[in-house]
Each structure stands twice: as structure tokens, then as C-alpha cells.
Design a protein around this motif. Structure first.
Motif, mmCIF file in Angstrom:
data_model
loop_
_atom_site.group_PDB
_atom_site.id
_atom_site.type_symbol
_atom_site.label_atom_id
_atom_site.label_comp_id
_atom_site.label_asym_id
_atom_site.label_seq_id
_atom_site.Cartn_x
_atom_site.Cartn_y
_atom_site.Cartn_z
ATOM 1 N N ILE A 303 0.835 -1.203 0.000
ATOM 2 C CA ILE A 303 0.000 0.000 0.000
ATOM 3 C C ILE A 303 0.865 1.246 0.000
ATOM 4 O O ILE A 303 0.614 2.206 -0.739
ATOM 5 C CB ILE A 303 -0.954 -0.015 1.209
ATOM 6 C CG1 ILE A 303 -1.966 -1.163 1.075
ATOM 7 C CG2 ILE A 303 -1.692 1.319 1.340
ATOM 8 C CD1 ILE A 303 -2.852 -1.334 2.286
ATOM 9 N N LEU A 304 1.900 1.272 0.823
ATOM 10 C CA LEU A 304 2.782 2.431 0.883
ATOM 11 C C LEU A 304 3.495 2.657 -0.447
ATOM 12 O O LEU A 304 3.749 3.796 -0.839
ATOM 13 C CB LEU A 304 3.811 2.242 2.006
ATOM 14 C CG LEU A 304 3.260 2.199 3.438
ATOM 15 C CD1 LEU A 304 4.372 1.881 4.426
ATOM 16 C CD2 LEU A 304 2.600 3.526 3.807
ATOM 17 N N GLU A 305 3.805 1.591 -1.168
ATOM 18 C CA GLU A 305 4.481 1.726 -2.452
ATOM 19 C C GLU A 305 3.534 2.203 -3.553
ATOM 20 O O GLU A 305 3.989 2.829 -4.525
ATOM 21 C CB GLU A 305 5.105 0.392 -2.860
ATOM 22 C CG GLU A 305 6.243 -0.057 -1.933
ATOM 23 C CD GLU A 305 6.743 -1.444 -2.282
ATOM 24 O OE1 GLU A 305 6.148 -2.075 -3.185
ATOM 25 O OE2 GLU A 305 7.724 -1.896 -1.661
ATOM 26 N N LEU A 306 2.245 1.927 -3.422
ATOM 27 C CA LEU A 306 1.281 2.328 -4.445
ATOM 28 C C LEU A 306 0.739 3.735 -4.248
ATOM 29 O O LEU A 306 0.181 4.315 -5.180
ATOM 30 C CB LEU A 306 0.104 1.343 -4.472
ATOM 31 C CG LEU A 306 0.405 -0.053 -5.019
ATOM 32 C CD1 LEU A 306 -0.812 -0.949 -4.878
ATOM 33 C CD2 LEU A 306 0.836 0.027 -6.478
ATOM 34 N N LEU A 307 0.891 4.317 -3.073
ATOM 35 C CA LEU A 307 0.382 5.666 -2.828
ATOM 36 C C LEU A 307 1.149 6.668 -3.684
ATOM 37 O O LEU A 307 2.370 6.574 -3.819
ATOM 38 C CB LEU A 307 0.519 6.023 -1.353
ATOM 39 C CG LEU A 307 -0.491 5.353 -0.399
ATOM 40 C CD1 LEU A 307 -0.136 5.661 1.042
ATOM 41 C CD2 LEU A 307 -1.912 5.820 -0.713
ATOM 42 N N PRO A 308 0.464 7.659 -4.271
ATOM 43 C CA PRO A 308 1.161 8.650 -5.102
ATOM 44 C C PRO A 308 2.199 9.449 -4.327
ATOM 45 O O PRO A 308 3.257 9.776 -4.858
ATOM 46 C CB PRO A 308 0.026 9.549 -5.617
ATOM 47 C CG PRO A 308 -1.215 8.719 -5.495
ATOM 48 C CD PRO A 308 -0.997 7.839 -4.301
ATOM 49 N N ASP A 309 1.895 9.784 -3.055
ATOM 50 C CA ASP A 309 2.818 10.554 -2.236
ATOM 51 C C ASP A 309 3.663 9.589 -1.399
ATOM 52 O O ASP A 309 3.187 9.033 -0.400
ATOM 53 C CB ASP A 309 2.034 11.523 -1.338
ATOM 54 C CG ASP A 309 2.955 12.502 -0.612
ATOM 55 O OD1 ASP A 309 4.175 12.431 -0.835
ATOM 56 O OD2 ASP A 309 2.444 13.334 0.159
ATOM 57 N N ARG A 310 4.910 9.384 -1.813
ATOM 58 C CA ARG A 310 5.789 8.452 -1.109
ATOM 59 C C ARG A 310 6.344 9.046 0.191
ATOM 60 O O ARG A 310 6.999 8.341 0.946
ATOM 61 C CB ARG A 310 6.952 8.057 -2.015
ATOM 62 C CG ARG A 310 6.517 7.454 -3.352
ATOM 63 C CD ARG A 310 5.898 6.095 -3.167
ATOM 64 N NE ARG A 310 5.476 5.503 -4.407
ATOM 65 C CZ ARG A 310 6.280 4.812 -5.214
ATOM 66 N NH1 ARG A 310 7.539 4.646 -4.902
ATOM 67 N NH2 ARG A 310 5.817 4.296 -6.332
#
Length: 468
Positions: A303-310
Motif C-alpha cells: 500500500i505504501l508503495e502504491l500511494l502517489p505521495d511516497r
């Protein structure tokens, strides 16, 4: 990561100058070599068509040069203007010999918004947008004028000698013009004949040509460098820190039109699929809902890798995840209310959303207890058709063809949970425990109801009260 083998030698600030943006043309001569240029050429006439962005330039020929053929030049002038020159007609060559060569422009590209003219001065680069790029090609209009004049003279001679043949009678068909609609009108205005006609009807506007060494030309060249400046009086821009010092992500947003990008991408994507650019504009909770719905089963790291804001803190994401999903044995699954919202029905048999949510919650509860489930057992417990149970299972599980059982799309991930996830798992485990009584009641009703339908009331025939 910086590359030590390729260091930065110099940083050059770039300034955007729009002083000449509406009047800056670039003239290119594709048929001339690098040594044969017109830098020192004498311009005897120059005119433009502002609407169609067309330019015509006449350069003088050195008729006194030893390489100039005087006889051939007089023949060209005589062929173009004729022996008897009409005073009302504009002459092609006023001196009676071919003393100039004409160049007419064409536009290689219509959109020049991506091209700039840059000037490097005092360690700064000043860029000015272009209005038009014109390809200057030599035109031989005097040959066309010669052909036209020759045909006119031949026709006049035939009429004078009386040898003109009688015209034959021909049948004439009368046609009425159709009333065109808006679509037909726009198509006609884009046709080659219409554009050629509009270009020919626009009159030429004569202009002044200033030599490159003149004071006027020097003043115009100074406009390519930003005016106004710092205390040194070097003519530099007064930089606007608020406009120039932006982050790389914000700079990309300024370059790319969001509205155009969204419209083009949305037309290509299937329904209920959101592009990454539009996902970035949603609130964080909505982003998590979209990711969980599309992924079906996913880990926190994914989920963290897919979020636009890293750059988001993982703690902030984990605080919002329980509001949209369930943590089942280390993996996240979207809540049932987002799969079957109020007022909706299933896609197979049209079962109400409330029943589908109850059945899906029961299936998720069963996955917290065991790794594999049998569909027939789920059908008996939920009292839903087998097709509906299959639809629910497909949102989180996969079929094992070997034993015809269903298991989660991802294996259990409990051993890799962090402290925050363990706390979330414990809280959600208490929720499932609180609902276990209701789920156990569903199982008891399904097991005890198999024989209830076997007993049926006997129908007793009433005795007739009529006298026999």
C-alpha cells in the motif's frame, strides 16, 4: 545519487522573456548552404500576410558581377513583362533585366509553442517564445506570369484573325446549392481549397526591412534580453522567487495540463478504474479505499508503495487503514460496504446489498479462523445461491483446483507485522469475537433447518354437514 564521474560544471539560470513573443519569426533557408547566406544580402522589397503568417522577401542580384549573364537576364524580364509593357500592370523587373530573386515562406509546423529563441548573456540564458517558423523557398512566379501572358496573346491573335471556331452548343445542368449545417461548414473551412482561397484573398502588407547593423535592428535584438535588472545594471531579470523556486512535482504540474491529461486517460480506461494522476488528487482515505478495492488483498508495504505521495509517514497511513479495510492474518481486505454500497444489488442474481455484506463479513470471519473454505458449506450457512458466494469469494480468495477449496489470495503475513499492525489486529480481533455469536447462530440455523422442511401439515377433509 550523485555521479562522481560526471560532475556539474556550471549552473545557468534561465529567464523567460515575452517582449517579442507575439512578433518573433524565425526565417529558415533550407536550400542554401552554410557558406551561401543572405546575411549581407540587399533586400529590395518585403511584405507579409499577418493572418496567414506568410512572408515574401526580394533580394537584389548583382547584375554587374562577371558571373551574371546579362543576355539571359534580359530574356527572363522580357518573357515575364512582354515587349509592350502596360503602365497599369505592375512590372516584375523594373530595370528591364532580372535584377532580383524572390523567396516565399511556408509553415513546416503549425504549433510552435515548444520552441524558443535563447540568448546567453552575462552567464544567464534569456528565452523568448516564437510566433512562427517560416521556411523561405525561392519562387519563380515570373514563369507563371509568362505562361499566362503568352496564352492571352495567342487568344487575342486568334480573335483578330477571325479564325476562332464557333462554340458548340452544350447542355447546361442547373444545380442549387445545399444549405450546409455547422458540421459541413467546419469541414469545408478545413479543406485545402478553402484555405488556399483565404490565403490568396488576404492582401500583402509592405514592411520596412532594417539591416542587421542598423540602430533599429540593435534595439530589437536588445528586447531578446530581459529588461530591468539588478543593482549592477546588467539588464537581468528581477527574478520572482515565489514563481521560480518550486518543487519538481509542482513544476511538472505546471507543465502538464491536468484537465487534458485526465480527459484523455479516462477515455481509455475501463469503467470504475482511476488513473494514478487523478488518484493523487483524492483525499488519503479515498486513495486507500481505491487501492484496497482494486488490489483485493494487499500488504501494508505494498500500500505504501502504491500511494502517489511516497513521503507520507507510515503511521499516518496505518491510522486511516482501519476505516476502510480489515486486517486479516496480516493482509488488508477492503470492507464490505465499499464493495456493496447501500441501494446496490449483486451482479449475478440481484441480491440486496445488505444480504451480500452479511455473507461477505461471515466469509472474512471464517478466514480469520482457517486457511481454506468450501463453497457448499458457505452456501448452506448464508442461504445464498452458489453464484453469489463465488462472486464474494472472488473479491478476496482464489480457487484451489486440487481439492476444490478457496484460500486467500495472499498467504498469512502475521509473522511480519509491526507493532502498530499488531495493535490493529488485536482491536479488529475483538470486533470479530463480538460478532461471533451472530455468526454461530447462522451456522446453527443452517444445520438445524435441514429437517424442518421435511415435516408438512396434513390436510384434513371436513365432513359434510349436509343430510345424506
Amino acid at each position: 545519487m550523485e555521479d562522481e564521474d560526471d560532475p556539474v560544471v556550471e549552473e545557468v539560470p534561465i529567464h523567460l522573456n515575452k517582449t517579442l513573443a507575439e512578433n518573433l519569426y524565425v526565417l529558415q533557408y533550407p536550400h542554401k548552404s552554410a557558406t551561401s547566406t543572405f546575411d549581407d544580402g540587399q533586400v529590395v522589397n518585403c511584405c507579409v500576410k499577418p493572418i496567414n503568417q506568410q512572408i515574401k522577401v526580394d533580394y537584389a542580384l548583382n547584375t554587374a558581377s562577371k558571373n551574371y549573364d546579362s543576355f539571359k537576364g534580359e530574356q527572363f524580364a522580357l518573357a515575364a513583362d512582354g515587349k509592350q509593357r502596360d503602365k497599369t500592370q505592375k512590372l516584375t523587373f523594373h530595370s528591364g533585366t532580372m535584377d532580383k530573386q524572390s523567396f516565399l515562406s511556408t509553415k513546416p509546423i503549425d504549433d510552435v509553442s515548444r520552441y524558443l529563441v535563447c540568448v546567453l548573456q552575462d552567464g544567464e540564458m534569456h528565452a523568448t517564445p516564437l510566433k512562427c517558423i517560416a521556411l523561405m523557398r525561392q519562387t519563380f512566379s515570373y514563369f507563371d506570369k509568362q505562361d499566362k501572358r503568352t496564352k492571352a496573346e495567342q487568344k487575342a491573335e486568334q480573335d483578330a484573325d477571325g479564325v476562332a471556331e464557333d462554340e458548340e452548343l452544350t447542355q447546361v445542368t442547373v444545380k442549387f446549392a445545399r444549405q450546409e449545417n455547422e458540421k459541413v461548414r467546419k469541414a469545408r473551412e478545413k479543406s485545402f481549397n478553402y484555405l488556399s482561397k483565404m490565403e490568396a484573398e488576404e492582401p500583402w502588407c509592405e514592411t520596412f526591412w532594417h539591416e542587421k547593423t542598423s540602430a533599429t535592428a540593435e534595439l530589437e535584438r536588445q528586447k531578446l534580453v530581459g529588461s530591468g535588472g539588478g543593482p549592477s545594471g546588467s539588464g537581468r531579470f528581477e527574478t520572482d522567487n515565489a514563481a521560480l523556486n518550486v518543487k519538481p512535482v509542482e513544476y511538472m504540474d505546471m507543465l502538464i495540463s491536468k484537465e487534458k491529461t485526465d480527459r484523455n486517460i479516462d477515455s481509455l480506461l475501463p469503467s470504475r478504474v482511476i488513473c494514478m494522476h487523478k488518484l493523487k488528487q483524492l483525499p488519503l482515505q479515498e486513495q486507500l479505499k481505491v487501492i484496497l478495492t482494486d488490489a483485493k488483498v494487499i500488504t501494508s508495504q505494498q500500500i505504501l508503495e502504491l500511494l502517489p505521495d511516497r513521503t507520507l509517514a507510515p503511521e499516518k497511513v496505518r491510522r486511516l487503514l482501519p476505516q476502510v479495510g480489515w486486517l486479516i492474518r496480516g493482509n488488508w481486505v477492503v470492507q464490505s460496504e465499499y464493495i456493496y454500497p447501500d441501494g446496490s444489488v449483486s451482479g449475478t442474481n440481484g441480491v440486496a446489498a445488505e444480504q451480500m455484506r452479511k455473507a461477505r463479513d461471515y466469509i472474512m470471519y471464517r478466514f480469520t479462523k482457517c486457511d481454506k473454505l468450501e463453497r457448499q458449506q458457505l452456501v448452506a450457512t448464508t442461504q445464498l445461491p452458489a453464484e453469489e458466494i463465488r462472486e464474494i469469494l472472488c473479491t478476496m480468495a482464489k480457487l484451489n483446483t486440487a481439492d476444490r477449496t478457496w484460500s486467500m489470495l495472499l498467504p498469512p503475513n502475521e509473522g511480519f507485522q509491526c507493532v502498530d499492525e499488531q495493535e490493529i489486529s488485536d482491536r479488529q480481533g475483538a470486533f470479530w469475537t463480538a460478532r461471533s455469536d451472530k455468526f454461530n447462530e447462522m451456522e446453527r440455523n443452517s444445520s438445524g433447518g435441514s429437517g424442518a422442511g421435511a415435516s408438512t401439515s396434513k390436510r384434513v377433509r371436513k365432513r359434510s354437514t349436509r343430510d345424506s
